[in-house]
Enzyme design. Sequence first.
Site, PDB file in Angstrom:
ATOM      1  N   CYS A  64      11.144  48.367  43.401  1.00  0.00           N
ATOM      2  CA  CYS A  64      11.974  47.494  44.221  1.00  0.00           C
ATOM      3  C   CYS A  64      11.905  46.056  43.727  1.00  0.00           C
ATOM      4  O   CYS A  64      10.846  45.576  43.341  1.00  0.00           O
ATOM      5  CB  CYS A  64      11.487  47.503  45.671  1.00  0.00           C
ATOM      6  SG  CYS A  64      11.249  49.101  46.429  1.00  0.00           S
ATOM      7  N   CYS A  65      13.043  45.397  43.788  1.00  0.00           N
ATOM      8  CA  CYS A  65      13.120  43.951  43.618  1.00  0.00           C
ATOM      9  C   CYS A  65      14.260  43.472  44.510  1.00  0.00           C
ATOM     10  O   CYS A  65      14.863  44.267  45.236  1.00  0.00           O
ATOM     11  CB  CYS A  65      13.293  43.552  42.154  1.00  0.00           C
ATOM     12  SG  CYS A  65      14.872  43.998  41.405  1.00  0.00           S
ATOM     13  N   TRP A  66      14.563  42.188  44.466  1.00  0.00           N
ATOM     14  CA  TRP A  66      15.547  41.630  45.393  1.00  0.00           C
ATOM     15  C   TRP A  66      16.865  42.406  45.368  1.00  0.00           C
ATOM     16  O   TRP A  66      17.368  42.812  46.404  1.00  0.00           O
ATOM     17  CB  TRP A  66      15.763  40.152  45.085  1.00  0.00           C
ATOM     18  CG  TRP A  66      16.580  39.440  46.109  1.00  0.00           C
ATOM     19  CD1 TRP A  66      17.796  38.860  45.928  1.00  0.00           C
ATOM     20  CD2 TRP A  66      16.235  39.223  47.490  1.00  0.00           C
ATOM     21  NE1 TRP A  66      18.245  38.298  47.104  1.00  0.00           N
ATOM     22  CE2 TRP A  66      17.287  38.512  48.083  1.00  0.00           C
ATOM     23  CE3 TRP A  66      15.145  39.577  48.274  1.00  0.00           C
ATOM     24  CZ2 TRP A  66      17.293  38.141  49.421  1.00  0.00           C
ATOM     25  CZ3 TRP A  66      15.148  39.207  49.611  1.00  0.00           C
ATOM     26  CH2 TRP A  66      16.215  38.490  50.168  1.00  0.00           C
ATOM     27  N   LEU A 108      15.435  45.142  47.827  1.00  0.00           N
ATOM     28  CA  LEU A 108      14.713  44.617  48.976  1.00  0.00           C
ATOM     29  C   LEU A 108      15.636  43.796  49.881  1.00  0.00           C
ATOM     30  O   LEU A 108      15.380  43.663  51.074  1.00  0.00           O
ATOM     31  CB  LEU A 108      13.538  43.755  48.518  1.00  0.00           C
ATOM     32  CG  LEU A 108      12.416  44.491  47.795  1.00  0.00           C
ATOM     33  CD1 LEU A 108      11.401  43.500  47.241  1.00  0.00           C
ATOM     34  CD2 LEU A 108      11.754  45.517  48.700  1.00  0.00           C
TER      35      LEU A 108
END
Length: 145
Positions: A64-66, A108
């Site tokens: 996960c990342c932004w 996210l």
Amino acid sequence: MRIAVGVDERTGVAERVVEELRERGHEPIVHGALSAEERDDWAWASEAAARDVAEGRADQAVVCCWTGTGASIAANKVRGIRAALCGDAPTADGARRWNDANVLALSLRSTSPAELAEILDAWFAGEPSADDADRANVAHLDEID
């Protein structure tokens, strides 16, 4: 199953991913912002989770990342990884079925807790297709440099 989890910050559903995995009976292996000993940048966290899968320490991974884009790009750089950025349950089901994806990438920013549960349900219920054309496509990925 052992599921590696790589996140670059503790925001959005980052910690909820680990909770959802545990609720489903999986054993999370945490990386990035979820680990006190590791670098928490998206490229490093996603690579660590993907390497767990590629090297047999985990059965699958969630990164996960932004936006989820960087996490999926980093994971896909690891040989043998087929990471899919999924924003909904039908995409997660298709990624498992047609692409035999072994790493789930999530945003996210845009994944709600309810969507997370639906995506994980579809991901873990999904099975790789036995169709010859689908299997040929997945096998061809190993031939692409």
